[in-house]
Design an enzyme around this catalytic site. Structure first.
Site, PDB file in Angstrom:
ATOM      1  N   CYS A   1     -15.728  30.421  27.209  1.00  0.00           N
ATOM      2  CA  CYS A   1     -15.416  31.366  28.432  1.00  0.00           C
ATOM      3  C   CYS A   1     -15.594  32.827  27.907  1.00  0.00           C
ATOM      4  CB  CYS A   1     -13.993  30.996  28.728  1.00  0.00           C
ATOM      5  SG  CYS A   1     -12.818  31.282  27.266  1.00  0.00           S
TER       6      CYS A   1
ATOM      7  N   GLU B   1      -7.098  30.477  34.056  1.00  0.00           N
ATOM      8  CA  GLU B   1      -7.731  31.151  33.058  1.00  0.00           C
ATOM      9  C   GLU B   1      -9.169  30.543  33.605  1.00  0.00           C
ATOM     10  OE1 GLU B   1      -6.985  33.157  30.559  1.00  0.00           O
ATOM     11  OE2 GLU B   1      -5.136  32.954  30.853  1.00  0.00           O
TER      12      GLU B   1
HETATM   13  P1  NAP Z   1     -13.772  22.683  36.111  1.00  0.00           P
HETATM   14  O1  NAP Z   1     -14.805  21.604  36.752  1.00  0.00           O
HETATM   15  O2  NAP Z   1     -13.115  23.814  37.082  1.00  0.00           O
HETATM   16  O3  NAP Z   1     -12.695  21.794  35.749  1.00  0.00           O
HETATM   17  C1  NAP Z   1     -11.466  22.278  35.032  1.00  0.00           C
HETATM   18  C2  NAP Z   1     -10.483  21.117  34.976  1.00  0.00           C
HETATM   19  O4  NAP Z   1      -9.784  20.897  36.352  1.00  0.00           O
HETATM   20  C3  NAP Z   1     -10.971  19.812  34.676  1.00  0.00           C
HETATM   21  O5  NAP Z   1     -10.027  19.217  33.864  1.00  0.00           O
HETATM   22  C4  NAP Z   1     -11.261  18.972  35.772  1.00  0.00           C
HETATM   23  O6  NAP Z   1     -10.933  17.808  35.565  1.00  0.00           O
HETATM   24  C5  NAP Z   1      -9.982  19.525  36.628  1.00  0.00           C
HETATM   25  N1  NAP Z   1     -10.297  19.557  38.064  1.00  0.00           N
HETATM   26  C6  NAP Z   1     -11.118  19.457  38.674  1.00  0.00           C
HETATM   27  N2  NAP Z   1     -11.015  19.406  40.006  1.00  0.00           N
HETATM   28  C7  NAP Z   1      -9.557  18.907  39.946  1.00  0.00           C
HETATM   29  C8  NAP Z   1      -8.515  19.089  40.997  1.00  0.00           C
HETATM   30  N3  NAP Z   1      -9.071  18.997  42.543  1.00  0.00           N
HETATM   31  N4  NAP Z   1      -7.333  18.791  40.945  1.00  0.00           N
HETATM   32  C9  NAP Z   1      -6.869  18.911  39.755  1.00  0.00           C
HETATM   33  N5  NAP Z   1      -7.672  19.051  38.742  1.00  0.00           N
HETATM   34  C10 NAP Z   1      -9.063  19.161  38.723  1.00  0.00           C
HETATM   35  O7  NAP Z   1     -14.435  23.464  34.984  1.00  0.00           O
HETATM   36  P2  NAP Z   1     -15.086  22.982  33.566  1.00  0.00           P
HETATM   37  O8  NAP Z   1     -16.531  22.632  34.035  1.00  0.00           O
HETATM   38  O9  NAP Z   1     -14.265  21.998  33.042  1.00  0.00           O
HETATM   39  O10 NAP Z   1     -14.938  24.063  32.660  1.00  0.00           O
HETATM   40  C11 NAP Z   1     -16.137  25.296  32.749  1.00  0.00           C
HETATM   41  C12 NAP Z   1     -15.343  26.502  33.437  1.00  0.00           C
HETATM   42  O11 NAP Z   1     -14.283  26.892  32.515  1.00  0.00           O
HETATM   43  C13 NAP Z   1     -16.150  27.704  33.036  1.00  0.00           C
HETATM   44  O12 NAP Z   1     -16.312  28.317  34.328  1.00  0.00           O
HETATM   45  C14 NAP Z   1     -15.678  28.546  31.960  1.00  0.00           C
HETATM   46  O13 NAP Z   1     -15.829  29.995  32.175  1.00  0.00           O
HETATM   47  C15 NAP Z   1     -14.279  28.167  31.998  1.00  0.00           C
HETATM   48  N6  NAP Z   1     -13.179  28.435  31.052  1.00  0.00           N
HETATM   49  C16 NAP Z   1     -12.203  29.303  31.101  1.00  0.00           C
HETATM   50  C17 NAP Z   1     -11.485  29.613  30.152  1.00  0.00           C
HETATM   51  C18 NAP Z   1     -10.747  30.782  29.825  1.00  0.00           C
HETATM   52  O14 NAP Z   1      -9.707  30.741  28.841  1.00  0.00           O
HETATM   53  N7  NAP Z   1     -10.655  31.654  30.961  1.00  0.00           N
HETATM   54  C19 NAP Z   1     -11.599  28.722  28.970  1.00  0.00           C
HETATM   55  C20 NAP Z   1     -12.391  27.499  29.187  1.00  0.00           C
HETATM   56  C21 NAP Z   1     -13.539  27.554  30.001  1.00  0.00           C
HETATM   57  P3  NAP Z   1     -12.488  16.729  35.659  1.00  0.00           P
HETATM   58  O15 NAP Z   1     -13.095  17.219  34.278  1.00  0.00           O
HETATM   59  O16 NAP Z   1     -11.524  15.299  35.267  1.00  0.00           O
HETATM   60  O17 NAP Z   1     -13.212  17.003  36.778  1.00  0.00           O
END
Ligand code: NAP
Length: 508
Positions: free
Chosen positions: A295, A256
């Site tokens: 999102c 997602e």
């Molecule tokens: P993110 O930086 O991609 O991080 C998402 C999750 O992935 C966090 O728990 C992060 O952990 C983890 N993560 C990052 N690098 C990783 C790796 N190499 N291995 C394993 N896990 C890893 O995104 P975010 O900043 O938290 O969220 C914002 C984004 O989410 C926006 O683009 C938004 O559109 C999207 N979003 C989408 C939905 C949907 O349902 N489609 C819903 C909500 C949000 P850490 O926090 O510890 O770095």
């Protein structure tokens, strides 16, 4: 300062290793530290597979549903405290905090209710059986059985409560144990909820584990019965999907990711109509709820060229009424962004978009001397098809007004330039316009939301994800699908075609 422990292997594991500091986005004061150093992830996954999975699979759907109701009850009992935690650690207003926490409770309760209708068999039937031979004796039936692995859930920072529980509800009900990994910047709320689940919900050992901090080398130890469900940016999603061990074992993955959601005003909508009022309210709400860190928030607003100036003025007036400030203050309508890196990215995004248009309100300048605040920002595009507006999500209270001709096909073709989205909304009282737009936009979106005067008094806003309907979208949005009532369980189940003697299959 509080150190946030992880719940693994049946006990709390103290934060260790490289510690991240969680910060109050309003005051910039440090709140807590998180780190998962020292956790043996191979053992954690094995614990879930060997203890949690078998224990859950012994239960009927109704019994698993009772566990979900227990989690919902535990969260509800501490709702006021959790709201305060959300305000402080996520910079959410009270309303935004409720949106997340009540979303979690509502989704758990919905699935607890669904569980009662799923029967007492350890599997579900998928469709009707079919005759395969000359006579009905040789028969076929698809069944859905729980996978015998662990469901690893990686969640984004923006919904620490709802994001974790919408995934956990489906996995636990399907019969799979979970390993939850919340986004670190706002993990304080997820950690507090995890404490409630562990202490109050009575889940079998190994059914629910949560890691606060990094996932370490967990993905190196996933196997063919495990699943990985991710919510976050498309860049991280692509990294996880391409992880060599995930690829090697064909681990089932659901992504997602981000989405340039659009709202479209059709040419038939009169400014005095209820539909027009709904359009303005929903766009202003979507831009500013959770400070645009949703999102499903609207990023692109398509308006017939001759109405752009009028809509711009109405939206600027609506956004001017949004008080930006301390989310603990009752008068505040929009709090800060959740982290310093979010602030930097949103400010850079506004500057990028503003080069191809005109800022009607807001902008990239900080709003207060302390805290990670930006103003609600509306940009009017010079050219609705300029790729800059369809290329990258700015994850904050920012949207672009894009002119178009008023033609439904053209509207859909511009909306579809986003490369695949979670939701797009259209506002029209013209059934033919709505139908054309819906069918042209549907292949590129997980959800198409159609407003008209007929439902102006009861429609829930398009940014709201409902457990009855699927959530997810093609392309940029990750290509995944969650929720949608019983559909949400399928990711955690194996669909198997059973073929054999009808008498034996029916006895099953
Ligand atoms: P993110 O930086 O991609 O991080 C998402 C999750 O992935 C966090 O728990 C992060 O952990 C983890 N993560 C990052 N690098 C990783 C790796 N190499 N291995 C394993 N896990 C890893 O995104 P975010 O900043 O938290 O969220 C914002 C984004 O989410 C926006 O683009 C938004 O559109 C999207 N979003 C989408 C939905 C949907 O349902 N489609 C819903 C909500 C949000 P850490 O926090 O510890 O770095």
């Amino acid at each position: 300062m509080e150190r946030l422990s992880s719940f693994v292997l049946g006990r709390w594991h103290a934060a260790a290793g490289d510690l991240s500091t969680l910060v109050d986005p309003t005051s910039e004061a440090p709140l807590a530290q998180a780190g998962s150093g020292g956790i043996d992830f191979r053992a954690v996954l094995a614990f879930a597979r060997e203890r949690g999975g078998p224990a859950l699979r012994q239960l009927t759907f109704a019994e698993r549903g009772k566990l979900l109701a227990g989690i919902a009850g535990a969260i509800h009992a501490q709702r006021d405290e959790l709201i305060e935690v959300s305000i402080q650690s996520g910079g959410t207003t009270r309303g935004d905090a409720k949106f997340d926490i009540d979303g979690a409770i509502g989704t758990l309760t919905f699935y607890a209710g669904l569980a009662e209708k799923l029967g007492t068999k350890p599997y579900l039937l998928d469709g009707a059986g079919v005759q395969l031979g000359r006579t009905p004796r040789f028969f076929g039936q698809h069944v859905l059985v729980p996978r015998q692995g662990v469901a690893v859930h990686v969640n984004a920072f923006n919904f620490p409560a709802w994001g974790m529980m919408e995934k956990a509800a489906c996995a636990l009900l399907a019969g799979m144990p979970v390993l939850e990994k919340p986004g670190t910047p706002t993990a304080l709320l997820a950690w507090r909820i995890a404490q409630l689940v562990v202490d109050k919900a009575g889940l079998p050992e190994g059914a629910y584990q949560v890691v606060i901090g990094s996932l370490g080398d967990a993905l190196d130890h996933l196997g063919p019965q495990d699943v990985l469900a991710f919510t976050g940016s498309s860049a991280t999603g692509a990294k996880l999907r391409g992880h060599p061990n995930v690829v090697r074992h064909n681990v089932r993955v659901n992504i997602e990711a981000d989405s340039l959601n659009a709202a479209v005003l059709a040419p038939d909508v009169d400014p005095s109509s209820e539909t027009f009022g709904l359009f303005l309210n929903n766009v202003a709400l979507d831009m500013t709820q959770k400070t645009g860190q949703k999102c499903t928030a609207v990023r692109r607003i398509l308006v017939p060229s001759d109405k752009v100036a009028m809509v711009r003025d109405e939206l600027v007036a609506a956004l001017a009424r949004i008080v930006v400030g301390d989310p603990a203050d009752k008068a505040t309508r929009m709090g800060p962004l959740a982290s310093k890196s979010q602030l930097d990215e949103v400010r850079a995004g506004i500057e990028r978009l503003a080069k191809a248009g005109t800022i009607a309100c807001g902008g990239s300048k900080p709003v207060h001397a302390k805290g990670w605040f930006v103003a609600p920002t509306l940009i009017v595009a010079n050219d609705g098809r300029n790729p800059v507006f369809h290329a990258e999500e700015v994850f904050g209270p920012v949207a672009v007004l894009l002119p178009y001709s008023g033609d439904a096909r053209e509207a859909a073709s511009i909306v579809n330039l986003g490369g695949g989205g979670l939701v797009c909304s259209a506002y029209s009282n013209d059934a033919a316009w709505n139908q054309t737009f819906a069918l042209e936009a549907a292949p590129w979106h997980g959800r198409v939301w159609l407003a008209s005067d007929k439902l102006a008094d009861q429609a829930l806003p398009p940014g709201m994800v409902l457990p009855q309907m699927v959530h997810g979208g093609p392309g940029r949005a990750g290509g995944g699908e969650e929720l949608g009532a019983e559909r949400g369980l399928a990711f955690y189940q194996q669909r198997t075609a059973l073929q054999g003697f009808q008498g034996h299959l029916q006895a099953l």
